[in-house]
Design an enzyme around this catalytic site. Structure first.
Site, PDB file in Angstrom:
ATOM      1  N   ALA A  33       0.852  -1.189   0.000  1.00 16.71           N
ATOM      2  CA  ALA A  33       0.000   0.000   0.000  1.00 16.71           C
ATOM      3  C   ALA A  33       0.883   1.233   0.000  1.00 16.71           C
ATOM      4  O   ALA A  33       1.931   1.261   0.672  1.00 16.71           O
ATOM      5  CB  ALA A  33      -0.928   0.003   1.213  1.00 16.71           C
ATOM      6  N   GLU A  34       0.470   2.266  -0.758  1.00 18.86           N
ATOM      7  CA  GLU A  34       1.362   3.400  -0.985  1.00 18.86           C
ATOM      8  C   GLU A  34       1.615   4.238   0.271  1.00 18.86           C
ATOM      9  O   GLU A  34       2.513   5.059   0.290  1.00 18.86           O
ATOM     10  CB  GLU A  34       0.839   4.285  -2.126  1.00 18.86           C
ATOM     11  CG  GLU A  34      -0.542   4.857  -1.935  1.00 18.86           C
ATOM     12  CD  GLU A  34      -1.606   4.016  -2.631  1.00 18.86           C
ATOM     13  OE1 GLU A  34      -1.458   2.773  -2.650  1.00 18.86           O
ATOM     14  OE2 GLU A  34      -2.587   4.604  -3.129  1.00 18.86           O
ATOM     15  N   ASN A  35       0.826   4.023   1.327  1.00 23.03           N
ATOM     16  CA  ASN A  35       1.112   4.728   2.565  1.00 23.03           C
ATOM     17  C   ASN A  35       2.242   4.061   3.349  1.00 23.03           C
ATOM     18  O   ASN A  35       2.439   4.369   4.519  1.00 23.03           O
ATOM     19  CB  ASN A  35      -0.150   4.880   3.422  1.00 23.03           C
ATOM     20  CG  ASN A  35      -0.852   3.576   3.689  1.00 23.03           C
ATOM     21  OD1 ASN A  35      -0.960   2.737   2.807  1.00 23.03           O
ATOM     22  ND2 ASN A  35      -1.331   3.392   4.897  1.00 23.03           N
ATOM     23  N   SER A  50       8.172   4.504  -0.166  1.00 24.91           N
ATOM     24  CA  SER A  50       7.049   3.769  -0.740  1.00 24.91           C
ATOM     25  C   SER A  50       6.883   4.096  -2.224  1.00 24.91           C
ATOM     26  O   SER A  50       6.687   3.211  -3.055  1.00 24.91           O
ATOM     27  CB  SER A  50       5.767   4.111   0.026  1.00 24.91           C
ATOM     28  OG  SER A  50       4.673   3.400  -0.505  1.00 24.91           O
TER      29      SER A  50
END
Lengths: 224, 239
Positions: free
Chosen positions: A50-52, A92
């Site tokens: 997940a990009e977070n 990320s």
């Protein structure tokens, strides 16, 4: 009213998830794509990113077992699992831009026959929600889309050219809609699988660009 | 050695002037500096340039976030990856003011936002990214081709202040975050002239955090406040 049954959201997500290969790093967009993580792969290991800033997170948390510091890109609580790693936002997106993501699954408003797609601003609105979609779309090895085949008032979402502002140019390879599974090829849309109650002619009529019929056209595959 | 630990959030934000640029960490909850935002709201600074993933109010949360400053007209401009909710039927508090032209916004891809912040805190004058090529985001930007692929020139995004929410710190400001709380914290701490941190846990002594386990070195941290145990639910880490 018709009594035909389009494919439901979870089945659309499951069909896309069936394409994931063993060891793939998978990034899921907000909305229907997050449902892909509900699909259980009996003999494949999927690495969800997940990009977070989290790689190898576990399934969705149920009430009472949430960790308040662990969410996916949709802000939903997920569970930690052995091998999970966290990182900051620049690491990320470094991972994303450098091509470590095998597939990103995104929602969309429109997909064009040339693989362009639009998913961040609707007609008549000033603002938009880009999020990580533009970075993911130009960087992931595969871009798959899950969306309804038409708008609520019946307008085609699969079109010759996008009318809405683009998210990325020429990247979409595969689309699961509530009417079928469509591949985006150099010569345009190809219908590979179709919802049980529909004919290719009916799906073509709801599509805004030519829809070639795959020689081996089959019924929409559902997880066994 | 300068004491970085402040007793109250109000003291920690007292000197922030009108027109300041401020970075706000946080992604969908974790990392959101709710207590610092509440304190800045009490302090009253106006014409803020807010740099944040979103302009606040993700979902139906009643928790304090950037939307508190937006709704009370303290924000002149937002630089963010979202200026609308992800679902077109949902409206952010920001949206109405933005559509009425009462607030300015700079919308960009999230990775570009993160890298512009990183560049500002890394002494990098600019970078090229493929995100946004062939879209409205490319308007007015230099396009350069490297090895057959087009990229956009993007410039650093610095700020006067960064508001960050971390988990633990020692007395020198060495920080640790917990899980996805980290998000924009480390890069914002480096990109701002003054970095102010709210902390979940009481401060430990220097030496109590393994140097190899520091996420943000204290050299990037100026002010710290520990969230009091009796903080109200609007500013606690919950949704």
């Amino acid at each position: 009213m018709t009594n035909k049954k389009p494919i439901d959201r979870q089945a659309m997500a499951n069909r896309i998830a069936m394409e994931f290969q063993d060891g793939w790093v998978v990034n899921l967009g907000i909305g229907i794509p997050t449902l892909c993580s509900n699909f259980v792969h009996p003999d494949k290991e999927i690495v969800y990113q997940a990009e977070n800033g989290v790689v190898n997170y576990g399934p969705m948390a149920v009430d009472g077992e949430e960790d308040l510091w662990l969410v996916n890109a949709g802000g939903q609580y997920v569970l930690p699992q052995p091998g999970m790693a966290t990182m900051d936002h620049s690491d990320s997106f470094a991972l994303i831009r450098a091509g470590y993501v095998d597939v990103t699954v995104l929602g969309a408003y429109e997909v064009a026959a040339n693989g362009d797609f639009a998913n961040w601003r609707v007609t008549g609105r000033k603002g938009g929600g880009i999020g990580g979609a533009m970075d993911l779309a130009v960087s992931a090895k595969n871009v798959y889309v899950i969306m309804d085949h038409t708008t609520r008032d019946g307008q085609a979402r699969l079109v010759e050219r996008c009318a809405l502002p683009l998210t990325a140019v020429g990247v979409v390879k595969l689309i699961a809609t509530n009417l079928g599974l469509i591949e985006v090829t150099l010569s345009g849309f190809v219908l590979k699988e179709i919802a049980p109650d529909y004919s290719p002619e009916e799906v073509q009529a709801l599509t805004g660009a030519p829809l070639a019929i795959a020689p081996g056209l089959r019924e929409f595959q559902v997880a066994s | 050695m300068r004491n970085k630990l402040f007793d109250t959030f109000d003291e920690a934000v007292a000197d922030i002037p009108d027109g300041a640029s401020i970075m706000f960490s946080g992604f969908a909850g974790p990392g959101t500096p709710r207590n610092l935002i509440a304190a800045l709201h009490r302090q009253g600074a106006k014409e803020i340039h807010a740099i944040s993933n979103t302009p606040g109010r993700w979902g139906d949360s009643s928790l304090v976030d950037l939307s508190l400053l937006v709704q009370s007209r303290r924000v002149a401009k937002v630089s963010a990856a979202f200026t609308a909710a992800t679902h077109p039927s949902a409206k952010l508090p920001f949206t109405e003011l933005y559509e009425a032209g009462e607030i300015d916004a700079e919308l960009m891809p999230q990775g570009t936002l993160a890298e512009r912040i990183r560049a500002a805190g890394a002494g990098i004058a600019g970078f090229y990214t493929a995100a946004g090529v062939g879209t409205e985001i490319a308007d007015g930007k230099e396009v350069r081709n490297f090895d057959g692929r087009d990229y956009l020139l993007e410039l650093p995004l610095p700020a006067d202040y960064a508001f960050i929410h971390a988990h633990t710190a020692d007395d020198l400001g060495n920080l640790q975050y917990r899980l996805t709380q980290r998000n924009f914290g480390p890069i914002m701490a480096r990109a701002a002239k003054v970095t102010i941190v709210e902390l979940d846990e009481p401060i430990v002594l220097s030496g109590d955090i393994d140097p190899d386990a520091v996420h943000t070195p204290g050299i990037f941290v100026d002010r710290m406040i520990v969230i009091p145990a009796d903080a109200t639910k609007e500013v606690k880490n919950q949704r």
